[in-house]
Design an enzyme around this catalytic site. Structure first.
Site, PDB file in Angstrom:
ATOM      1  N   ASP A  74     -10.041  -5.715  -3.526  1.00  0.00           N
ATOM      2  CA  ASP A  74      -9.409  -4.784  -2.478  1.00  0.00           C
ATOM      3  C   ASP A  74     -10.354  -3.315  -2.551  1.00  0.00           C
ATOM      4  O   ASP A  74     -10.702  -2.852  -3.607  1.00  0.00           O
ATOM      5  CB  ASP A  74      -8.014  -4.238  -3.233  1.00  0.00           C
ATOM      6  CG  ASP A  74      -7.317  -3.311  -2.231  1.00  0.00           C
ATOM      7  OD1 ASP A  74      -7.644  -2.355  -1.560  1.00  0.00           O
ATOM      8  OD2 ASP A  74      -5.999  -3.590  -2.066  1.00  0.00           O
ATOM      9  N   SER A 119       1.048  -1.150   0.035  1.00  0.00           N
ATOM     10  CA  SER A 119      -0.100   0.036   0.060  1.00  0.00           C
ATOM     11  C   SER A 119       0.948   1.295   0.037  1.00  0.00           C
ATOM     12  O   SER A 119       1.567   1.550  -0.968  1.00  0.00           O
ATOM     13  CB  SER A 119      -1.101  -0.124   1.141  1.00  0.00           C
ATOM     14  OG  SER A 119      -1.854   1.075   1.083  1.00  0.00           O
ATOM     15  N   HIS A 150      -7.342  -6.094   0.624  1.00  0.00           N
ATOM     16  CA  HIS A 150      -6.214  -5.208   0.891  1.00  0.00           C
ATOM     17  C   HIS A 150      -5.390  -5.794   2.270  1.00  0.00           C
ATOM     18  O   HIS A 150      -4.554  -5.235   2.849  1.00  0.00           O
ATOM     19  CB  HIS A 150      -6.772  -3.874   1.263  1.00  0.00           C
ATOM     20  CG  HIS A 150      -5.607  -2.721   0.991  1.00  0.00           C
ATOM     21  ND1 HIS A 150      -5.004  -2.372  -0.254  1.00  0.00           N
ATOM     22  CD2 HIS A 150      -4.964  -1.991   1.822  1.00  0.00           C
ATOM     23  CE1 HIS A 150      -4.070  -1.576   0.254  1.00  0.00           C
ATOM     24  NE2 HIS A 150      -4.205  -1.125   1.445  1.00  0.00           N
TER      25      HIS A 150
END
Length: 279
Positions: free
Chosen positions: A224, A148, A257
């Protein structure tokens, strides 16, 4: 540099340290996994950069990477995600996407952030130099990886320093901070309102300008929740095609995620890096 934790893990040692950082002007923690091979010789090193709200401990506790690092004979280094301490400013509204836990791996130029928020220099220069003096690590064989915000950090750092890293990979990276709310808030706050200054910290812009080619692996979960608005993987696909920069970008159906996603594919990433770091 003071060791504060040690646990045996897959024949190696999981360590945690604290030190006083000159670059960040505060005390910092970081974690290191040394594989069994480090008992007899210096080993290559993979730097892991974590995402928003994380510390150095999330990856080492949740990803399950140590077993694969032990097999590859590669050390893992996980720094914190921002400067810390009572004197370090935080987001005035207390939001999770700026300030503490959200350093974005850039060197801030705007006050009050520029006193402490210099995570780029910390990851690229200060931390590797500290480790080279203290642990059996071969920084001449280094890779970098992240998730991320940390995937963004790993990609921009490697692209800006192709002589420092042999390989780079990312899980669900923020591919273009120039074109997402997280990036606009962070780069605007740390670097000011001139968007031209942001381009040196945007993966898609760096890919288009790159003159050297590094091995790159990216995994992105198709379930995600941040994919469409924040991560913008399609912009990285387009930039790599436009620049003829070869990279493997894998879309993983059903994955979100979370660290469950990372744990599912971290073995692939360690094997990917191992083939370059063990040459």
């Amino acid at each position: 540099m003071k060791q504060v934790v040690e646990n045996k893990c897959f024949g190696g040692r999981q360590l945690r340290f604290t030190h006083s950082s000159e670059v960040l002007d505060c005390d910092m923690h970081f974690s290191v996994y040394l594989p069994p091979r480090a008992e007899t010789a210096p080993v290559p090193v993979l730097y892991w950069l974590s995402g928003l709200t994380c510390t150095d401990e999330n990856f080492v506790a949740k990803a399950g990477a140590q077993q694969f690092a032990a097999r590859e004979g590669v050390a893992l280094v996980a720094p914190d995600t921002s400067p810390r301490g009572a004197d370090v400013p935080d987001d005035p509204a207390g939001a999770y996407d700026f300030g503490l836990g959200a350093g974005f791996y850039v060197n801030a130029t705007e006050p009050p952030w520029n006193r402490h928020y210099r995570m780029y220099d910390y990851v690229v220069d200060e931390l590797p130099a500290l480790l080279a003096r203290a642990l059996p690590l071969d920084n001449g064989r280094a890779g970098i990886c992240g998730h991320s915000m940390g995937g963004h950090g790993a990609l921009i750092i490697a692209l800006k320093n192709p002589d420092r890293y042999r390989s780079v990979s990312a899980f669900a990276p923020i591919c273009s901070p120039l074109n997402c709310p997280w990036g606009e808030k962070a780069l605007g706050g740390y670097l000011g309102t001139d968007r031209r200054q942001w381009e040196a910290n945007d993966t898609t812009a760096l890919v288009r300008a790159a003159t050297e080619r590094l091995p790159i692996l990216v995994d992105q979960g198709e379930a995600d929740e941040f994919l469409a608005e924040q991560l913008r993987t399609e912009l990285l696909v387009a930039a790599s095609a436009e620049a003829q920069y070869p990279m493997e970008i894998r879309r993983q159906p059903g994955y979100d995620h979370s660290y469950f996603f990372i744990a599912s594919f971290i073995g692939d990433h360690l094997r990917f890096h191992g083939q370059y770091l063990n040459k």
